[in-house]
Design a protein around this motif. Sequence first.
Motif, PDB file in Angstrom:
ATOM      1  N   GLN A  65     109.414 140.517 -50.796  1.00  0.00           N
ATOM      2  CA  GLN A  65     109.840 140.603 -52.204  1.00  0.00           C
ATOM      3  C   GLN A  65     109.769 139.338 -52.942  1.00  0.00           C
ATOM      4  OE1 GLN A  65     113.105 143.356 -52.142  1.00  0.00           O
ATOM      5  NE2 GLN A  65     111.765 145.072 -52.208  1.00  0.00           N
ATOM      6  N   GLU A  66     110.486 138.335 -52.102  1.00  0.00           N
ATOM      7  CA  GLU A  66     110.751 137.063 -52.668  1.00  0.00           C
ATOM      8  C   GLU A  66     109.460 136.183 -52.886  1.00  0.00           C
ATOM      9  OE1 GLU A  66     113.746 134.651 -54.382  1.00  0.00           O
ATOM     10  OE2 GLU A  66     113.652 136.498 -53.823  1.00  0.00           O
ATOM     11  N   VAL A  67     108.368 136.337 -51.683  1.00  0.00           N
ATOM     12  CA  VAL A  67     107.087 135.942 -52.210  1.00  0.00           C
ATOM     13  C   VAL A  67     106.575 136.269 -53.431  1.00  0.00           C
ATOM     14  CG1 VAL A  67     104.858 135.877 -51.051  1.00  0.00           C
ATOM     15  CG2 VAL A  67     106.829 135.656 -49.714  1.00  0.00           C
ATOM     16  N   GLU A  68     106.659 137.745 -53.483  1.00  0.00           N
ATOM     17  CA  GLU A  68     106.199 138.236 -54.901  1.00  0.00           C
ATOM     18  C   GLU A  68     106.977 137.720 -56.128  1.00  0.00           C
ATOM     19  OE1 GLU A  68     104.323 142.436 -55.542  1.00  0.00           O
ATOM     20  OE2 GLU A  68     106.021 142.706 -54.040  1.00  0.00           O
ATOM     21  N   ARG A  69     108.318 137.635 -56.008  1.00  0.00           N
ATOM     22  CA  ARG A  69     108.995 137.038 -57.277  1.00  0.00           C
ATOM     23  C   ARG A  69     108.737 135.468 -57.468  1.00  0.00           C
ATOM     24  NH1 ARG A  69     115.457 136.726 -58.004  1.00  0.00           N
ATOM     25  NH2 ARG A  69     115.502 136.464 -55.850  1.00  0.00           N
ATOM     26  N   GLN A  70     108.743 134.705 -56.438  1.00  0.00           N
ATOM     27  CA  GLN A  70     108.256 133.405 -56.934  1.00  0.00           C
ATOM     28  C   GLN A  70     106.966 132.881 -57.038  1.00  0.00           C
ATOM     29  OE1 GLN A  70     110.540 130.772 -54.429  1.00  0.00           O
ATOM     30  NE2 GLN A  70     112.329 132.002 -54.131  1.00  0.00           N
ATOM     31  N   HIS A  71     105.912 133.785 -56.217  1.00  0.00           N
ATOM     32  CA  HIS A  71     104.560 133.426 -56.373  1.00  0.00           C
ATOM     33  C   HIS A  71     103.853 134.541 -56.846  1.00  0.00           C
ATOM     34  CE1 HIS A  71     105.891 129.534 -54.163  1.00  0.00           C
ATOM     35  NE2 HIS A  71     106.764 130.284 -53.678  1.00  0.00           N
ATOM     36  N   PRO A  72     104.011 135.193 -57.732  1.00  0.00           N
ATOM     37  CA  PRO A  72     103.327 136.615 -58.142  1.00  0.00           C
ATOM     38  C   PRO A  72     101.944 136.603 -58.468  1.00  0.00           C
ATOM     39  CG  PRO A  72     104.381 135.403 -60.385  1.00  0.00           C
ATOM     40  CD  PRO A  72     104.689 134.787 -59.072  1.00  0.00           C
ATOM     41  N   TYR A  73     101.102 135.543 -58.567  1.00  0.00           N
ATOM     42  CA  TYR A  73      99.748 135.349 -58.556  1.00  0.00           C
ATOM     43  C   TYR A  73      98.768 134.894 -57.472  1.00  0.00           C
ATOM     44  CZ  TYR A  73     101.419 136.601 -63.149  1.00  0.00           C
ATOM     45  OH  TYR A  73     101.915 136.984 -64.269  1.00  0.00           O
ATOM     46  N   SER A  74      99.711 134.605 -56.277  1.00  0.00           N
ATOM     47  CA  SER A  74      98.875 133.967 -55.120  1.00  0.00           C
ATOM     48  C   SER A  74      98.398 135.114 -54.149  1.00  0.00           C
ATOM     49  CB  SER A  74     100.154 133.333 -54.488  1.00  0.00           C
ATOM     50  OG  SER A  74     101.103 134.002 -54.021  1.00  0.00           O
ATOM     51  N   GLU A  75      97.599 134.651 -53.475  1.00  0.00           N
ATOM     52  CA  GLU A  75      97.087 135.431 -52.332  1.00  0.00           C
ATOM     53  C   GLU A  75      98.180 135.927 -51.415  1.00  0.00           C
ATOM     54  OE1 GLU A  75      93.234 134.369 -50.100  1.00  0.00           O
ATOM     55  OE2 GLU A  75      93.555 132.615 -50.939  1.00  0.00           O
ATOM     56  N   TRP A  76      99.164 135.165 -51.171  1.00  0.00           N
ATOM     57  CA  TRP A  76     100.195 135.598 -50.437  1.00  0.00           C
ATOM     58  C   TRP A  76     101.014 136.854 -51.217  1.00  0.00           C
ATOM     59  CZ3 TRP A  76     100.672 132.771 -45.995  1.00  0.00           C
ATOM     60  CH2 TRP A  76     100.256 131.460 -45.735  1.00  0.00           C
ATOM     61  N   SER A  77     101.077 136.614 -52.367  1.00  0.00           N
ATOM     62  CA  SER A  77     101.830 137.872 -52.812  1.00  0.00           C
ATOM     63  C   SER A  77     101.055 139.206 -52.681  1.00  0.00           C
ATOM     64  CB  SER A  77     101.756 137.695 -54.369  1.00  0.00           C
ATOM     65  OG  SER A  77     102.269 138.684 -55.022  1.00  0.00           O
ATOM     66  N   ARG A  78      99.620 139.061 -52.819  1.00  0.00           N
ATOM     67  CA  ARG A  78      99.048 140.390 -52.347  1.00  0.00           C
ATOM     68  C   ARG A  78      99.339 140.878 -51.102  1.00  0.00           C
ATOM     69  NH1 ARG A  78      94.636 140.583 -49.616  1.00  0.00           N
ATOM     70  NH2 ARG A  78      94.076 138.263 -50.101  1.00  0.00           N
ATOM     71  N   ARG A  79      99.094 140.113 -50.206  1.00  0.00           N
ATOM     72  CA  ARG A  79      99.297 140.087 -48.839  1.00  0.00           C
ATOM     73  C   ARG A  79     100.841 140.688 -48.639  1.00  0.00           C
ATOM     74  NH1 ARG A  79      97.821 141.259 -43.720  1.00  0.00           N
ATOM     75  NH2 ARG A  79      98.977 140.297 -42.389  1.00  0.00           N
ATOM     76  N   ALA A  80     101.783 140.024 -49.152  1.00  0.00           N
ATOM     77  CA  ALA A  80     103.330 140.491 -49.089  1.00  0.00           C
ATOM     78  C   ALA A  80     103.384 142.107 -49.441  1.00  0.00           C
ATOM     79  CB  ALA A  80     104.142 139.560 -49.852  1.00  0.00           C
ATOM     80  N   ILE A  81     102.500 142.562 -50.355  1.00  0.00           N
ATOM     81  CA  ILE A  81     102.731 143.909 -50.639  1.00  0.00           C
ATOM     82  C   ILE A  81     102.436 144.881 -49.434  1.00  0.00           C
ATOM     83  CG2 ILE A  81     102.087 145.719 -52.217  1.00  0.00           C
ATOM     84  CD1 ILE A  81     101.328 143.771 -54.342  1.00  0.00           C
ATOM     85  N   LEU A  82     101.553 144.456 -48.811  1.00  0.00           N
ATOM     86  CA  LEU A  82     101.178 145.149 -47.660  1.00  0.00           C
ATOM     87  C   LEU A  82     102.313 145.249 -46.494  1.00  0.00           C
ATOM     88  CD1 LEU A  82      97.376 145.053 -46.850  1.00  0.00           C
ATOM     89  CD2 LEU A  82      98.574 146.881 -47.754  1.00  0.00           C
ATOM     90  N   MET A  83     102.770 143.960 -46.437  1.00  0.00           N
ATOM     91  CA  MET A  83     103.698 143.700 -45.231  1.00  0.00           C
ATOM     92  C   MET A  83     105.299 144.438 -45.636  1.00  0.00           C
ATOM     93  SD  MET A  83     102.104 142.137 -43.311  1.00  0.00           S
ATOM     94  CE  MET A  83     103.142 141.032 -42.073  1.00  0.00           C
ATOM     95  N   GLN A  84     105.385 144.582 -46.946  1.00  0.00           N
ATOM     96  CA  GLN A  84     106.478 145.442 -47.509  1.00  0.00           C
ATOM     97  C   GLN A  84     106.212 146.887 -47.091  1.00  0.00           C
ATOM     98  OE1 GLN A  84     108.128 144.468 -51.650  1.00  0.00           O
ATOM     99  NE2 GLN A  84     106.586 142.776 -51.385  1.00  0.00           N
ATOM    100  N   ALA A  85     105.286 147.306 -47.333  1.00  0.00           N
ATOM    101  CA  ALA A  85     104.809 148.642 -46.971  1.00  0.00           C
ATOM    102  C   ALA A  85     104.870 148.979 -45.350  1.00  0.00           C
ATOM    103  CB  ALA A  85     103.143 149.022 -47.065  1.00  0.00           C
ATOM    104  N   TYR A  86     104.618 148.053 -44.523  1.00  0.00           N
ATOM    105  CA  TYR A  86     104.811 148.241 -43.188  1.00  0.00           C
ATOM    106  C   TYR A  86     106.096 148.067 -42.608  1.00  0.00           C
ATOM    107  CZ  TYR A  86     103.971 147.292 -38.081  1.00  0.00           C
ATOM    108  OH  TYR A  86     103.755 147.182 -36.793  1.00  0.00           O
ATOM    109  N   ALA A  87     106.939 147.199 -43.257  1.00  0.00           N
ATOM    110  CA  ALA A  87     108.436 147.055 -42.985  1.00  0.00           C
ATOM    111  C   ALA A  87     109.027 148.189 -43.308  1.00  0.00           C
ATOM    112  CB  ALA A  87     108.805 145.640 -43.636  1.00  0.00           C
ATOM    113  N   HIS A  88     108.777 148.829 -44.660  1.00  0.00           N
ATOM    114  CA  HIS A  88     109.493 149.829 -45.090  1.00  0.00           C
ATOM    115  C   HIS A  88     109.249 151.083 -43.987  1.00  0.00           C
ATOM    116  CE1 HIS A  88     110.297 148.530 -49.363  1.00  0.00           C
ATOM    117  NE2 HIS A  88     111.397 148.740 -48.839  1.00  0.00           N
ATOM    118  N   TYR A  89     107.987 151.137 -43.743  1.00  0.00           N
ATOM    119  CA  TYR A  89     107.345 151.878 -42.728  1.00  0.00           C
ATOM    120  C   TYR A  89     108.259 152.183 -41.536  1.00  0.00           C
ATOM    121  CZ  TYR A  89     104.641 153.769 -38.653  1.00  0.00           C
ATOM    122  OH  TYR A  89     104.405 154.519 -37.626  1.00  0.00           O
ATOM    123  N   GLN A  90     108.284 150.792 -40.768  1.00  0.00           N
ATOM    124  CA  GLN A  90     108.929 150.791 -39.603  1.00  0.00           C
ATOM    125  C   GLN A  90     110.322 151.039 -39.659  1.00  0.00           C
ATOM    126  OE1 GLN A  90     107.895 149.996 -36.578  1.00  0.00           O
ATOM    127  NE2 GLN A  90     106.049 149.353 -36.681  1.00  0.00           N
TER     128      GLN A  90
END
Length: 305
Positions: A65-90
Motif C-alpha cells: 500500500q505504501e508503494v501505491e501511496r508514495q509512487h502512485p503512477y509507477s509500474e511498481w504501483s500497478r504490480r503492488a495492487i496484485l500483490m495486495q490481492a495475493y497477501a489479502h487472499y493468503q
Amino acid sequence: MSLLRNPWARTALVALMAAVALTGCAGNKKKPRLAYEERPVELLYATGADRLDRGQWSQAVDYFQEVERQHPYSEWSRRAILMQAYAHYQGNNYPEAVADADRFISLYPGNATAAYAYYIKAICYFEQIVDVGRDQAATGQALAALSDVTQRYPRTEYAADARLKIDMVNDQLAGKEMTIGRWYMRQGDTLAAIGRFKTVVDRYQTTSHTPEALYRLVESYMTLGLVEEAKRNGAVLGFNYPGDVWYSDAYRLLTSRGLRPATEPGGERRGMMRIPFLHRKAETVRPPAERLAPPPAAPAPTQPN
C-alpha cells in the motif's frame, strides 16, 4: 470527608478517567498505517515481497500500500495492487482480495497481468464454498468467475487450474441438488425429488453423483408406478455404470418387481469416486513474476574541460 474534597482522591479519579478514555480510544482505533517516510520504491516493494515470503500477510499489505501511496503512477504501483490481492487472499481476507482484484481490472483491463486478477478473484470465491447443507451462493459465484478465467485466458496456467476447480464446483452443486432431492423423497414429494435428480443427470452428468441420481430416478418412478420410465433410467445407469453399487441396487429393485434389465451388474467397473473438496493454498498459482524496469539512473556529472 468527601472524596472530591480529598486532593489525592481527585488525582486518582482523574487518572482513572484518563485511562478509561485511552482504553476506549484504543478499542476503536483502526490498524495504524506505516508512518510516512519517503523511501525508494524498490526498497518498499522488496520489503513487502520479503514479508510475503515470511508469511506476514498484514505487513506485506502495508508495504505494498505504501508503494501505491508514495509512487502512485509507477509500474511498481500497478504490480503492488496484485500483490495486495495475493497477501489479502493468503490472510483469508477474501473481501479485500476481491476488491483489490476488481480495482486492478478496472484500472488496467488490457494489461497482460489482468489474467491473474481474474484468477485470484475466482479462487477467493472458490475457497468460501461451504458444505452442501448450507447456502451455496459462493459456489455460484465461484463457478461464474472460474468459467470467466477459462474463457478469457484459455491457454494460461490459471485456466488449467480453474478447469480442475470447475469440476469440483460442479460436483458440489450436484451434491446440493441430491441433498434437496433426498429431502423431498423423505417428505413424500416424489415429483419434486424427480426434478432435482433430473437436474443432476442433465446438467451435472460428469460428476460423481450421477449414478445415485439415476438410481433415485428408478426408485422414484417405481414409487409412482411409472414402470417404463424406471426401466429407461435403469438402462442408462446399467449401460454407463455396470459395476457401480447404485446399479446393483437398481437391478435388485427392478427384478423384485418382475422386470429384467438387459444389463446385469458387473464387477469390472466402479462408479466415479467423489471428488474431495479441499482448499489448499499451497496449490494456488502465485502472482506472475514481472521484470520491472529500475528507475533511470541519475546522469553522470559533467567533467570540466
